[in-house]
Design an enzyme around this catalytic site. Sequence first.
Site, PDB file in Angstrom:
ATOM      1  N   ARG A   1       0.816  -1.206   0.000  1.00 51.69           N
ATOM      2  CA  ARG A   1       0.000   0.000   0.000  1.00 51.69           C
ATOM      3  C   ARG A   1       0.855   1.265   0.000  1.00 51.69           C
ATOM      4  NH1 ARG A   1      -5.221  -1.394   3.915  1.00 51.69           N
ATOM      5  NH2 ARG A   1      -6.260  -2.756   2.399  1.00 51.69           N
TER       6      ARG A   1
ATOM      7  N   LYS B   1     -18.672 -14.807   5.090  1.00 54.13           N
ATOM      8  CA  LYS B   1     -20.067 -14.514   5.402  1.00 54.13           C
ATOM      9  C   LYS B   1     -20.856 -14.061   4.183  1.00 54.13           C
ATOM     10  CE  LYS B   1     -19.484 -13.318  10.274  1.00 54.13           C
ATOM     11  NZ  LYS B   1     -19.745 -12.305  11.322  1.00 54.13           N
TER      12      LYS B   1
ATOM     13  N   GLY C   1      -8.591  -7.258  -0.203  1.00 53.39           N
ATOM     14  CA  GLY C   1      -8.755  -8.129   0.948  1.00 53.39           C
ATOM     15  C   GLY C   1      -7.978  -9.431   0.852  1.00 53.39           C
TER      16      GLY C   1
ATOM     17  N   GLY D   1     -13.404  -3.828   1.155  1.00 51.97           N
ATOM     18  CA  GLY D   1     -14.729  -3.272   1.434  1.00 51.97           C
ATOM     19  C   GLY D   1     -15.094  -2.150   0.489  1.00 51.97           C
TER      20      GLY D   1
END
Length: 381
Positions: A46, A183, A328, A351
Site C-alpha cells: 500500500r 459470510k 482483501g 470493502g
Amino acid sequence: MLPTGVLPTLESLRDALGGLHSRRILLRADFNVPLGADGAIADDFRIKAALPTIRFLEQEGAAVVACSHLGRPDGQPDPRYSMAPVQARLAELAPGVELLENLRFDPGETGNDDRLVRRLIQGCDGYVNDAFGASHRAHASITGPPGHLPSAAGRLLAEEARVLLGLRAEPKRPFAAVLGGAKVSDKLGVIGALLETADEVVIGGGMCFTFLAALGRSVGDSLLEAEQIEACARLLDSGAPIRLPSDITALAPGERVVQAGTDLRPNWRGLDIGPGTAAEFSDVIAEAGTVLWNGPMGLFEDPRFAAGTKVVAEALASSRAFTVVGGGDSVAAIRRFGLEEEMDHVSTGGGASLELIEQGDLAGLRALRESAATGEGDRNG
C-alpha cells in the site's frame, strides 16, 4: 452511474492552484499496512501504491504532507499503531514526504469532526485523496478537506474508480464474478448488484454453505448463517445465474481431510471447495471476457485447504480475460501464490471495492466531485 471523468484530477488541481510549485498538499493515503509481531511492516504494497501520486506532486514542486490511519486504536494514542514503521519505509521510498501520526489516534477522524479537518488542512493549499481503501468511510480526512481546499483524486483512486465502475457499465463479456469469503451477509448486496450485469456469479468459500443449505443440503459443522437462508433461497429461486460448488473438501473428526459431495455428515466441516468444483470454476474463468474475484474459496492459509483458492487464482492468471482482484484476502492469496503480476487490476480496498461495485459511488468520491462543482472550497485553514 457515476461518470469517472467528473473526478477532479491531479492536473486539474495544478490548474486550479496556478501550479503546484511551493504549494503544500495534504495527501490522504492508505498506509494501513500489516505489521508483524515485531512491529515491522510485513507488506509495503500500500505504501508503494501511493508512489505514482507522490512522484507527480513532487515533480511539480509541491511539498507533500501525507496522512493515514493504521489499525484500530479506538480514538486514542496506542504505541502498537504508531506510524513510525511506515514513516521509516516511506523515508526510503519517498524521502521528501512528511507523514502525520495515525489519524485514528484522534476520535474526530471516525467521528468526522470538522475541528480535526481544520487542523489537518492548516497551512495546506490543496488536498489529494489517494486512499481508495478508506474512501467508503465518511471520515474526517476523507470527506472533510474537499469542503475547504481545491481537491483531486490521486492516480490510485482514479484508476480504482475507472476499473471498478467499468465492471458495472461495460465489461467485456462473458462477465464472471467469483465470490468467496466467510459470510454471505457481507456480500448479499454486491451479489444483487452483480446479478444485474454479470453473466454468471460463482460462489465458493464459507458463504457457499448458506446457499447450499437453502437448497436443502446438509452442511454439517460448516459455517452457516441461518438467518440468511431465506434470502439465499429467494436468489436461487429467481433463476439468477448462480453457480455453487458440486463437491467439498472437509475436515472430519480426528483431523482427517475428506472429499465429499454437497451433503456433509453432521460432524464434518467444509473448509474448501472440492477438486471437481475447482475445475468447474476454472472452466467458467477460461471462457470469460472479464472476471472479478473477491474472496478465497476456502481456508487457504492452511495448506490442506488451499487447493481450491490456488486453482482459481491460477485460472485467473492464465486467462485471456480482463481480471480484477477485489482486495482483501484475495490479494493475500494471489501474493502467497506469486501470481499478483499476472492480474490486470489488483484493488487496494476490499470493502471499498465491493461498495463501489454495489452502489456505484463512495463517500470519498462524492466529496471530491462536490469540491470540483463548488470551485476551491472555502479555503479556511
